[in-house]
Scaffold this motif. Structure first.
Motif, PDB file in Angstrom:
ATOM      1  N   ARG A 312       0.839  -1.209   0.000  1.00  0.00           N
ATOM      2  CA  ARG A 312       0.000   0.000   0.000  1.00  0.00           C
ATOM      3  C   ARG A 312       0.864   1.245   0.000  1.00  0.00           C
ATOM      4  NH1 ARG A 312      -3.201  -2.962   3.712  1.00  0.00           N
ATOM      5  NH2 ARG A 312      -2.223  -1.886   5.486  1.00  0.00           N
ATOM      6  N   GLU A 313       1.903   1.236   0.835  1.00  0.00           N
ATOM      7  CA  GLU A 313       2.800   2.399   0.896  1.00  0.00           C
ATOM      8  C   GLU A 313       3.504   2.614  -0.426  1.00  0.00           C
ATOM      9  OE1 GLU A 313       5.847   4.990   3.264  1.00  0.00           O
ATOM     10  OE2 GLU A 313       4.126   3.940   4.104  1.00  0.00           O
ATOM     11  N   LEU A 314       3.994   1.530  -1.016  1.00  0.00           N
ATOM     12  CA  LEU A 314       4.700   1.631  -2.287  1.00  0.00           C
ATOM     13  C   LEU A 314       3.773   2.182  -3.366  1.00  0.00           C
ATOM     14  CD1 LEU A 314       7.173   1.133  -4.057  1.00  0.00           C
ATOM     15  CD2 LEU A 314       6.443  -1.251  -4.290  1.00  0.00           C
ATOM     16  N   THR A 315       2.551   1.685  -3.420  1.00  0.00           N
ATOM     17  CA  THR A 315       1.591   2.168  -4.415  1.00  0.00           C
ATOM     18  C   THR A 315       1.331   3.661  -4.244  1.00  0.00           C
ATOM     19  OG1 THR A 315       0.519   0.003  -4.521  1.00  0.00           O
ATOM     20  CG2 THR A 315      -0.751   1.889  -5.306  1.00  0.00           C
ATOM     21  N   THR A 316       1.174   4.081  -3.005  1.00  0.00           N
ATOM     22  CA  THR A 316       0.878   5.489  -2.745  1.00  0.00           C
ATOM     23  C   THR A 316       2.035   6.387  -3.145  1.00  0.00           C
ATOM     24  OG1 THR A 316      -0.623   4.957  -0.923  1.00  0.00           O
ATOM     25  CG2 THR A 316       0.309   7.173  -0.947  1.00  0.00           C
ATOM     26  N   VAL A 317       3.250   6.053  -2.723  1.00  0.00           N
ATOM     27  CA  VAL A 317       4.380   6.956  -3.003  1.00  0.00           C
ATOM     28  C   VAL A 317       4.701   6.993  -4.494  1.00  0.00           C
ATOM     29  CG1 VAL A 317       5.357   6.678  -0.688  1.00  0.00           C
ATOM     30  CG2 VAL A 317       6.181   5.214  -2.558  1.00  0.00           C
ATOM     31  N   VAL A 318       4.547   5.850  -5.176  1.00  0.00           N
ATOM     32  CA  VAL A 318       4.821   5.849  -6.621  1.00  0.00           C
ATOM     33  C   VAL A 318       3.772   6.663  -7.363  1.00  0.00           C
ATOM     34  CG1 VAL A 318       4.918   4.424  -8.701  1.00  0.00           C
ATOM     35  CG2 VAL A 318       6.097   3.678  -6.634  1.00  0.00           C
ATOM     36  N   ASN A 319       2.511   6.419  -7.081  1.00  0.00           N
ATOM     37  CA  ASN A 319       1.466   7.152  -7.802  1.00  0.00           C
ATOM     38  C   ASN A 319       1.486   8.640  -7.476  1.00  0.00           C
ATOM     39  OD1 ASN A 319       0.436   5.060  -9.340  1.00  0.00           O
ATOM     40  ND2 ASN A 319      -1.023   4.414  -7.775  1.00  0.00           N
ATOM     41  N   ASP A 320       1.743   8.995  -6.228  1.00  0.00           N
ATOM     42  CA  ASP A 320       1.851  10.424  -5.880  1.00  0.00           C
ATOM     43  C   ASP A 320       3.096  11.041  -6.535  1.00  0.00           C
ATOM     44  OD1 ASP A 320      -0.421  10.168  -4.392  1.00  0.00           O
ATOM     45  OD2 ASP A 320       0.582  10.264  -2.428  1.00  0.00           O
ATOM     46  N   GLY A 321       4.205  10.296  -6.494  1.00  0.00           N
ATOM     47  CA  GLY A 321       5.453  10.839  -7.027  1.00  0.00           C
ATOM     48  C   GLY A 321       5.461  11.000  -8.528  1.00  0.00           C
ATOM     49  N   LEU A 322       4.681  10.181  -9.223  1.00  0.00           N
ATOM     50  CA  LEU A 322       4.657  10.241 -10.688  1.00  0.00           C
ATOM     51  C   LEU A 322       3.449  11.004 -11.234  1.00  0.00           C
ATOM     52  CD1 LEU A 322       5.720   6.611 -11.729  1.00  0.00           C
ATOM     53  CD2 LEU A 322       7.137   8.668 -11.582  1.00  0.00           C
ATOM     54  N   ALA A 323       2.589  11.495 -10.370  1.00  0.00           N
ATOM     55  CA  ALA A 323       1.339  12.104 -10.833  1.00  0.00           C
ATOM     56  C   ALA A 323       1.584  13.250 -11.802  1.00  0.00           C
ATOM     57  CB  ALA A 323       0.518  12.575  -9.633  1.00  0.00           C
ATOM     58  N   GLU A 324       2.500  14.144 -11.458  1.00  0.00           N
ATOM     59  CA  GLU A 324       2.753  15.298 -12.325  1.00  0.00           C
ATOM     60  C   GLU A 324       3.379  14.861 -13.648  1.00  0.00           C
ATOM     61  OE1 GLU A 324       5.117  19.605 -12.170  1.00  0.00           O
ATOM     62  OE2 GLU A 324       4.899  18.392 -10.358  1.00  0.00           O
ATOM     63  N   HIS A 325       4.346  13.953 -13.568  1.00  0.00           N
ATOM     64  CA  HIS A 325       4.981  13.456 -14.792  1.00  0.00           C
ATOM     65  C   HIS A 325       3.939  12.811 -15.698  1.00  0.00           C
ATOM     66  CE1 HIS A 325       8.329  11.577 -17.149  1.00  0.00           C
ATOM     67  NE2 HIS A 325       7.368  10.707 -17.417  1.00  0.00           N
ATOM     68  N   ARG A 326       3.086  11.981 -15.124  1.00  0.00           N
ATOM     69  CA  ARG A 326       2.092  11.267 -15.925  1.00  0.00           C
ATOM     70  C   ARG A 326       1.071  12.213 -16.542  1.00  0.00           C
ATOM     71  NH1 ARG A 326       1.387   6.061 -11.848  1.00  0.00           N
ATOM     72  NH2 ARG A 326       2.995   4.756 -12.840  1.00  0.00           N
ATOM     73  N   SER A 327       0.731  13.272 -15.839  1.00  0.00           N
ATOM     74  CA  SER A 327      -0.211  14.237 -16.392  1.00  0.00           C
ATOM     75  C   SER A 327       0.395  14.932 -17.610  1.00  0.00           C
ATOM     76  CB  SER A 327      -0.579  15.268 -15.320  1.00  0.00           C
ATOM     77  OG  SER A 327      -1.421  16.269 -15.860  1.00  0.00           O
ATOM     78  N   ARG A 328       1.651  15.367 -17.475  1.00  0.00           N
ATOM     79  CA  ARG A 328       2.329  16.019 -18.608  1.00  0.00           C
ATOM     80  C   ARG A 328       2.522  15.030 -19.751  1.00  0.00           C
ATOM     81  NH1 ARG A 328       5.799  18.153 -14.508  1.00  0.00           N
ATOM     82  NH2 ARG A 328       7.431  16.688 -15.146  1.00  0.00           N
ATOM     83  N   ARG A 329       2.880  13.802 -19.404  1.00  0.00           N
ATOM     84  CA  ARG A 329       3.108  12.795 -20.440  1.00  0.00           C
ATOM     85  C   ARG A 329       1.840  12.508 -21.232  1.00  0.00           C
ATOM     86  NH1 ARG A 329       3.144   7.655 -22.191  1.00  0.00           N
ATOM     87  NH2 ARG A 329       5.167   6.709 -22.776  1.00  0.00           N
ATOM     88  N   ALA A 330       0.715  12.418 -20.553  1.00  0.00           N
ATOM     89  CA  ALA A 330      -0.551  12.146 -21.225  1.00  0.00           C
ATOM     90  C   ALA A 330      -0.894  13.256 -22.216  1.00  0.00           C
ATOM     91  CB  ALA A 330      -1.670  11.983 -20.198  1.00  0.00           C
ATOM     92  N   GLU A 331      -0.658  14.496 -21.824  1.00  0.00           N
ATOM     93  CA  GLU A 331      -0.905  15.620 -22.738  1.00  0.00           C
ATOM     94  C   GLU A 331      -0.020  15.527 -23.971  1.00  0.00           C
ATOM     95  OE1 GLU A 331      -0.383  19.240 -20.633  1.00  0.00           O
ATOM     96  OE2 GLU A 331      -2.002  18.855 -19.195  1.00  0.00           O
ATOM     97  N   LEU A 332       1.252  15.192 -23.753  1.00  0.00           N
ATOM     98  CA  LEU A 332       2.196  15.093 -24.867  1.00  0.00           C
ATOM     99  C   LEU A 332       1.850  13.920 -25.780  1.00  0.00           C
ATOM    100  CD1 LEU A 332       5.364  15.776 -22.736  1.00  0.00           C
ATOM    101  CD2 LEU A 332       4.648  17.187 -24.677  1.00  0.00           C
ATOM    102  N   ALA A 333       1.522  12.776 -25.192  1.00  0.00           N
ATOM    103  CA  ALA A 333       1.195  11.592 -25.988  1.00  0.00           C
ATOM    104  C   ALA A 333      -0.061  11.800 -26.820  1.00  0.00           C
ATOM    105  CB  ALA A 333       1.037  10.379 -25.080  1.00  0.00           C
ATOM    106  N   ALA A 334      -0.932  12.681 -26.367  1.00  0.00           N
ATOM    107  CA  ALA A 334      -2.163  12.961 -27.099  1.00  0.00           C
ATOM    108  C   ALA A 334      -1.919  13.864 -28.308  1.00  0.00           C
ATOM    109  CB  ALA A 334      -3.193  13.600 -26.161  1.00  0.00           C
ATOM    110  N   ASP A 335      -0.697  14.351 -28.455  1.00  0.00           N
ATOM    111  CA  ASP A 335      -0.373  15.253 -29.566  1.00  0.00           C
ATOM    112  C   ASP A 335       0.850  14.731 -30.307  1.00  0.00           C
ATOM    113  OD1 ASP A 335      -0.103  17.342 -31.303  1.00  0.00           O
ATOM    114  OD2 ASP A 335       0.162  18.900 -29.780  1.00  0.00           O
ATOM    115  N   PRO A 336       0.708  13.604 -31.032  1.00  0.00           N
ATOM    116  CA  PRO A 336       1.863  13.032 -31.732  1.00  0.00           C
ATOM    117  C   PRO A 336       2.461  13.972 -32.760  1.00  0.00           C
ATOM    118  CG  PRO A 336      -0.186  11.958 -32.413  1.00  0.00           C
ATOM    119  CD  PRO A 336      -0.510  12.794 -31.222  1.00  0.00           C
ATOM    120  N   ALA A 337       1.653  14.859 -33.323  1.00  0.00           N
ATOM    121  CA  ALA A 337       2.189  15.805 -34.306  1.00  0.00           C
ATOM    122  C   ALA A 337       3.240  16.708 -33.657  1.00  0.00           C
ATOM    123  CB  ALA A 337       1.065  16.646 -34.903  1.00  0.00           C
TER     124      ALA A 337
END
Length: 369
Positions: A312-337
């Motif tokens: 549970r701790e590992l899941t929380t720290v990984v998801n919290d720690g990567l939240a910002e990266h994943r949000s930016r990544r999703a925006e970028l991946a949605a714009d392949p051009a």
């Protein structure tokens, strides 16, 4: 007449003396990079990169991506290579290289690599690197390549399949990557030092044989990193192919599922014991990377909570720690051009550098018609 043996490799690559010499040069580089007023800093050019063999994972984030951003932010010219041609060095099935390349690029940008300040390019877009490789192959021996520890290690990992010519000459191709853009700094761990030493030898040999002693190619230096080898969930080194990693592009739910299914052991109390409890200890290390705690401290805190509490701790720290990266990544991946435009611009910049280098090489060899 100059022979290959007249300009040997710096040292036996696996010795403590070789590592000490490289460590001393690396320490000087770190000082130059960290001091904005240091003389000679403006001549530094970093070359680094990855093979697009699959999704980047948290091991890449902690071991390479964050350090690349730090170097870039200190004003050091940085060139990042997507080594797509090197995907075929040791495998029959290459998968969807284009998708892997764009995914890798999205992770680069999401981590903070700025295409306005760093050049990102793909191998296949700069064919002149291959021509440089041909010239550099005249400067190495078969025996040298076969002695290269990294080549031997990679061959051992191919389950006894025949050694391909591309895998054997992999270090020369890397030398062409580095010298083609006149890279002077190559961030590596100790296990990658042989490649840098091979590149240094090729640079010196070219200068001696073809450039009449002129220092046309500056021998690059390794920037040794003390960054962690991030363990996978099973205790081994994190690897996409082993299925033991947490990819940067995973969703929070996918991450939770991967961690929940990871193997632990039957002991209730959580302790940090890498030899006896590799899976549990790897999870503790990953928690510590995100929280800044020593793994022993994490173990003491979880204690009798057992594997369920650790996961549970590992899941929380990984998801919290990567939240910002994943949000930016999703925006970028949605714009392949946009991603393709970034790569095109980087390809053009890198090719300009390598074409100029190849012209100079042809001039010095006498291949000008």
């Amino acid at each position: 007449m100059t022979t290959l043996d007249d300009t040997p490799l710096d040292t036996e690559l696996h010795t403590d003396a070789s590592y000490a010499a490289s460590h001393a040069r690396s320490a000087t580089l770190h000082e130059l990079i960290d001091d904005p007023r240091a003389r000679g800093r403006e001549n530094l050019r970093v070359l680094t990169g990855d093979r697009p063999t699959g999704p980047l994972h948290i091991g890449h984030l902690f071991a390479t991506l964050q350090s690349r951003v730090a170097i870039q932010d200190k004003g050091i010219e940085t060139i990042v290579l997507v080594a797509d041609y090197q995907v075929i060095t040791d495998r029959d099935s290459v998968g969807d290289v284009r998708a892997a390349t764009l995914g890798q690029l999205a992770d680069y940008l999401a981590s903070g690599i700025d295409p306005a300040r760093s050049t990102i390019f793909a191998h296949s877009a700069v064919p002149e690197i291959g021509q440089l490789t041909l010239a550099f192959l005249s400067l190495v021996t078969d025996a040298e390549l076969r002695r290269n520890p990294t080549v031997k290690d990679e061959l051992a990992a191919t389950d006894g399949r025949p050694l391909s010519g591309l895998l054997l000459t992999y270090p020369v191709h890397q030398a062409a990557d580095i010298l083609g853009v006149h890279g002077t700094v190559v961030p590596v761990g100790r296990d990658q030092l042989p490649h840098v030493e091979q590149t240094r030898a090729i640079a010196r040999r070219f200068n001696s044989r073809y450039a009449a002693g002129e220092e046309y190619f500056r021998a690059p230096d390794a920037l040794l990193t003390d960054l962690p080898v991030v363990p996978g969930l099973d205790g081994r080194k994190m690897s996409t192919s082993r299925g033991n990693g947490i990819s940067l592009g995973m969703t929070a739910d996918e991450t939770a599922t991967r961690i929940r299914k990871a193997r632990t052991d039957s002991e209730r109390r959580i302790t940090f014991a890498p030899e006896g409890r590799p899976e549990v200890s790897s999870m503790l290390r990953i928690v510590g990377l995100f929280t800044g705690e020593a793994p022993e401290r994490v173990a003491d805190r979880i204690g009798d909570g057992g594997a369920a509490a650790l996961k549970r701790e590992l899941t929380t720290v990984v998801n919290d720690g990567l939240a910002e990266h994943r949000s930016r990544r999703a925006e970028l991946a949605a714009d392949p051009a946009y991603l393709e435009s970034v790569l095109r611009q980087g390809n053009a910049r890198a090719r300009e550098l390598v074409v100029r280098t190849l012209d100079d090489v042809h001039d010095r060899i006498g291949l000008r018609y």
